[in-house]
Structure formats: C-alpha cells, structure tokens
Design an enzyme around this catalytic site. Structure first.
Site, PDB file in Angstrom:
ATOM      1  N   TYR A 210     106.767   5.496  13.958  1.00 31.42           N
ATOM      2  CA  TYR A 210     106.232   4.467  13.068  1.00 31.42           C
ATOM      3  C   TYR A 210     107.198   3.289  12.919  1.00 31.42           C
ATOM      4  CZ  TYR A 210     102.203   7.227  11.516  1.00 31.42           C
ATOM      5  OH  TYR A 210     101.020   7.919  11.447  1.00 31.42           O
ATOM      6  N   GLU A 217     106.237  -4.556  16.902  1.00 29.74           N
ATOM      7  CA  GLU A 217     105.178  -5.509  16.568  1.00 29.74           C
ATOM      8  C   GLU A 217     105.734  -6.745  15.869  1.00 29.74           C
ATOM      9  OE1 GLU A 217     102.276  -3.375  14.322  1.00 29.74           O
ATOM     10  OE2 GLU A 217     102.192  -1.746  15.790  1.00 29.74           O
TER      11      GLU A 217
END
Length: 288
Positions: A210, A217
């Site tokens: 995660y 991103e």
C-alpha cells in the site's frame, strides 16, 4: 488510490487502489442457493447503522443473489480467474523485460496494452454492484475503479514523458502483486477452497504494498505537473462559450492533497480487517 483497498471509505481521487484493495468478506454459499458467494467486491463495508431499512436492503440483495444463483457465481468465477491470469501475464512480462533489457526504461511502453485492457476491464466491478451480485457500495467501487483508470489513462498514457519515471515502476509492481493476490483470493473463495497462504498474503502483503503503491502514484503525478502546466492539457480557459474554466494542473494538486486524509483511513481499516480475519478479534467500529 490505486485500488488500494476495498473499504467503506471511498478511495482517493487519484487511483490505489483499486493498488491494491481491504478485501471483502466472502459470502458463504447458501444451502438454498448453490452458489452466489459474491466475493468480487471492490470494498468491504462493515455496516454499523442497523435498523429496519438496512435489514430490508440486505434481504433484497440476498434475494437477488439467490435468483441469479449459479449463473452469477459462474460469471464471478470466470471474471476473477481472467483477472488473476491477466495480472500474472503482466508480472511475467515485466520480469522478462527487466531480465532482457537490464533497465526499466521502456517497460511501461512494452506492457501498456495489457495493463490498459485489464485495468479498464475492472469496470465490470461497478456493474456487479449495480445488478446486486456483489454486496458493495456502487459509489465506493466506482471511485476506486475510476481512480485506477485515471492513473492509467489520464496520467501515464496521456503524459508520455513520465512513462520512464522510477515511480511508475513502483506503482506497477505494487498494483501487480496486489491484484494477483486479491483476485486469486476471490477465486479460491468462490470455489470454497481458499489456501491459508492466499489468505495470509491477502492480509499481510498490503503492509508494504500500500505505501509503495501510494508513493509511486504520488511521485508520478508530481512528475507530470510541469508537463501539464506547460501544455495546459485538459484545461479550459476563459473566455469560452460555456463560461466555465477548469485547470487540470490544480486538479492534480487537489488530487495529491486528497491522499493525506484518505490513505490513513484505508490503511488502518485494512489492519483492523487483518486482526479480525487472521487473529479472530472482534472489531467494533464506532458509528459516525
């Protein structure tokens, strides 16, 4: 956030997903219905509202699943097997590329068609919610799926100079490992043969994946900012016949800022699910 979780919290504005996703609780196969263990949810919602309306909605959803029965289960099984295979193909292609070239430069270009196809194919998850074969919020699923598609089509596809950034490799690796684990988890759950390792991986890999996916991103969006500002792409300036303006550059800044409040909620929700599933703890979540 890159498909980072399937949770009652609507994912971030930019992707993670679904890097990657808290998993749904597989619905047990009903003795009166041979099949709709609708485990293909994009998020897991731990309802705490209670009340007659919630009971009525649950009964209605259960009734739909029973009516769909074998057909729904067959489709969901096929869907999850196909998605598992698709992300496995991506993983193999990435490994082969790096072994042959010795660099990540050009990696995205070599796998982009496969990535776009399978990530866009995930739009079916919204349809699953709409027709009731998966007991998940359409809004939550829609946000998470669209955020991944946003990263694929409106960032890395549209802004080609950033495709060789190191950050792209970060979220590609995080997404790929997460999705292989997630879809195989759903597949085996639908088949009622869930290996412990798959369940263990589902609730442990996220601890690293995660943050890696989110970092990838955010860094990729950050790398795109100068190109977006210079080209004014996807922006609408005044004056124009619609009398409205939109600046994609500032939209990306807002998207990046949205990770600050949203990611911790997604991440720690997954830890609560991990304690509940792997350690049998009873998690009581407060009503808002």
């Amino acid at each position: 956030m890159g498909r980072l979780s399937e949770t009652a919290v609507a994912g971030s504005g930019a992707s993670a997903a679904r890097s990657v996703g808290p998993p749904p609780s597989p619905l047990p196969l009903s003795s009166t219905s041979p099949g709709c263990a609708s485990t293909m949810a994009s998020s897991e919602e731990d309802s705490t509202n209670g009340g007659a309306s919630e009971v009525g909605e649950e009964r209605e959803a259960t009734g739909k699943r029973r009516r769909l029965g074998f057909l729904a289960t067959t489709w969901l099984t096929f869907y999850n097997i196909a998605m598992t295979a698709g992300w496995l193909v991506l993983a193999i292609a990435m490994i082969r590329f790096y072994m042959e070239k010795g660099t990540h430069k050009g990696l995205y270009k070599s796998i982009q068609k496969t990535l776009k196809f399978f990530q866009t194919f995930a739009l079916f998850e919204i349809v699953h919610c709409l027709i009731g074969i998966v007991p998940t919020s359409v809004l939550v699923t829609g946000v998470q799926v669209s955020s991944r598609i946003f990263m694929v089509w409106l960032i890395t596809h549209s802004i080609k100079p950033i495709q060789n950034e190191d950050s792209v490799v970060l979220f590609l690796v995080a997404w790929t490992v997460t999705e292989i684990t997630r879809y195989s988890f759903y597949t085996f759950s639908l088949l009622n043969h869930l290996p412990y390792f798959i369940k263990w991986a589902r609730y442990n890999f996220f601890i690293i994946l995660y943050p890696v996916g989110v970092a990838g991103e955010l860094l990729t969006i950050y790398a795109a900012l100068p190109y977006v500002k210079k080209s004014a792409m996807f922006s609408l300036r005044l004056p124009n016949k619609y009398n409205v303006s939109f600046d994609y550059y500032y939209f990306l800044l807002i998207t990046m800022a949205s990770y600050i409040p949203l990611f911790p909620q997604l991440y720690f929700h997954m830890f609560r699910q991990r304690r509940k599933v792997l350690h049998g703890e009873v998690i009581v979540e407060k009503d808002d």
